[in-house]
Enzyme design. Sequence first.
Site, PDB file in Angstrom:
ATOM      1  CD  GLU A 197      -3.101  -1.080   2.148  1.00  0.00           C
ATOM      2  OE1 GLU A 197      -2.752  -0.725   3.289  1.00  0.00           O
ATOM      3  OE2 GLU A 197      -4.265  -1.465   1.872  1.00  0.00           O
ATOM      4  CD  GLU A 200      -7.839  -1.545  10.223  1.00  0.00           C
ATOM      5  OE1 GLU A 200      -9.041  -1.222  10.320  1.00  0.00           O
ATOM      6  OE2 GLU A 200      -6.920  -0.702  10.144  1.00  0.00           O
ATOM      7  N   GLY A 207      -4.484 -13.984  -8.213  1.00  0.00           N
ATOM      8  CA  GLY A 207      -5.122 -14.471  -9.434  1.00  0.00           C
ATOM      9  C   GLY A 207      -5.692 -15.870  -9.296  1.00  0.00           C
ATOM     10  N   GLY A 256      -8.043 -16.591  -6.850  1.00  0.00           N
ATOM     11  CA  GLY A 256      -9.326 -16.505  -6.143  1.00  0.00           C
ATOM     12  C   GLY A 256      -9.196 -16.605  -4.635  1.00  0.00           C
ATOM     13  N   GLY A 258      -8.369 -14.261  -2.469  1.00  0.00           N
ATOM     14  CA  GLY A 258      -9.002 -13.112  -1.801  1.00  0.00           C
ATOM     15  C   GLY A 258     -10.496 -13.359  -1.628  1.00  0.00           C
ATOM     16  CG  ASN A 293      -5.699  -2.466  -4.545  1.00  0.00           C
ATOM     17  OD1 ASN A 293      -5.487  -3.152  -5.555  1.00  0.00           O
ATOM     18  ND2 ASN A 293      -5.598  -2.939  -3.312  1.00  0.00           N
ATOM     19  CE1 TYR A 330     -12.115  -6.459  -1.879  1.00  0.00           C
ATOM     20  CE2 TYR A 330     -11.586  -4.123  -1.920  1.00  0.00           C
ATOM     21  CZ  TYR A 330     -11.258  -5.417  -1.563  1.00  0.00           C
ATOM     22  OH  TYR A 330     -10.096  -5.660  -0.878  1.00  0.00           O
TER      23      TYR A 330
END
Lengths: 166, 166
Positions: free
Chosen positions: B28, B86, B96, B98, B100, B127, B134
């Site tokens: 980040e 958080e 890539g 899946g 996440g 991002n 999302y």
Amino acid sequence: MSTPKIRPTTAADAELICHFIRELARFEKLEDQMQATPELLREQLFSSNPVAHAVILEDAHGKPAGFALYFFNFSTFMGRPGLYLEDLFVLPEYRGLGFGKVLLTYLAQVALQKNCARMEWAVLDWNKRAIDLYEALGAKPQSEWMTYRLTGPALRELAAQSKQEP
Amino acid sequence: MSTPKIRPTTAADAELICHFIRELARFEKLEDQMQATPELLREQLFSSNPVAHAVILEDAHGKPAGFALYFFNFSTFMGRPGLYLEDLFVLPEYRGLGFGKVLLTYLAQVALQKNCARMEWAVLDWNKRAIDLYEALGAKPQSEWMTYRLTGPALRELAAQSKQEP
């Protein structure tokens, strides 16, 4: 300016807190989202392990003039908790007297007492009066961050795809 | 795709969690904000009353591939808790696949189990890969809300102005 006082809340305040939340929802033009009831608030705020805490601001005559509701979050980068201010509200007839700042200074003390690294809250982008106060106090907008919310059917559909039970 | 598994964490995972948080901070471009240590995390996450919870995602061979860290917040309008995510992080070599989404589906289940009205998180506006995921899951950006943060000297100065002790 009359000197306001802040007091903690008990289960007996659930009706008053619910009233303030509804007034805030009305002010924010989000009354359609308001589903809280005194019963729900009593259960969530005044159980043995409450998820959030509320304080009431009273005017010099002991009349409720506003409230704040907060909980503790956690900053992984700091490795320390933070205080998140979910609601801050002052009744219209008490605005312009510095009551909002009285609540914020009190909460800043709560944050330091609890070893919090920071205090955060969200404000609607059209609420200029509140934004001016926050900027004057040295709070910084986190403009590079976008908050996403998943709720209702979309939340249930995602959960249903999980191959593993928590 | 190898089948990943999610497991809860114990105090023995504090070093690993700290490593993942540091990798996330690096990704980040916020490594200068990283102050957490394994000791701080052990204290905050694994006490008798933890402020937040972490889970580890492991690949098919049991190797840690990512993690998520969350806590419960509270929606006054809903009168119910919410799950706040958080941190969500997958190591570069596992992107890539899946993974996440596997973490998000699991957390959506946790949210429903805990009677949460919603799940929320923040993402950096550049991002794009995360944002695309999302949006595809039905999460909605809360674009009318601005988050303000008060920290460091500004927080201490505000607290010092309080006329009333919590």
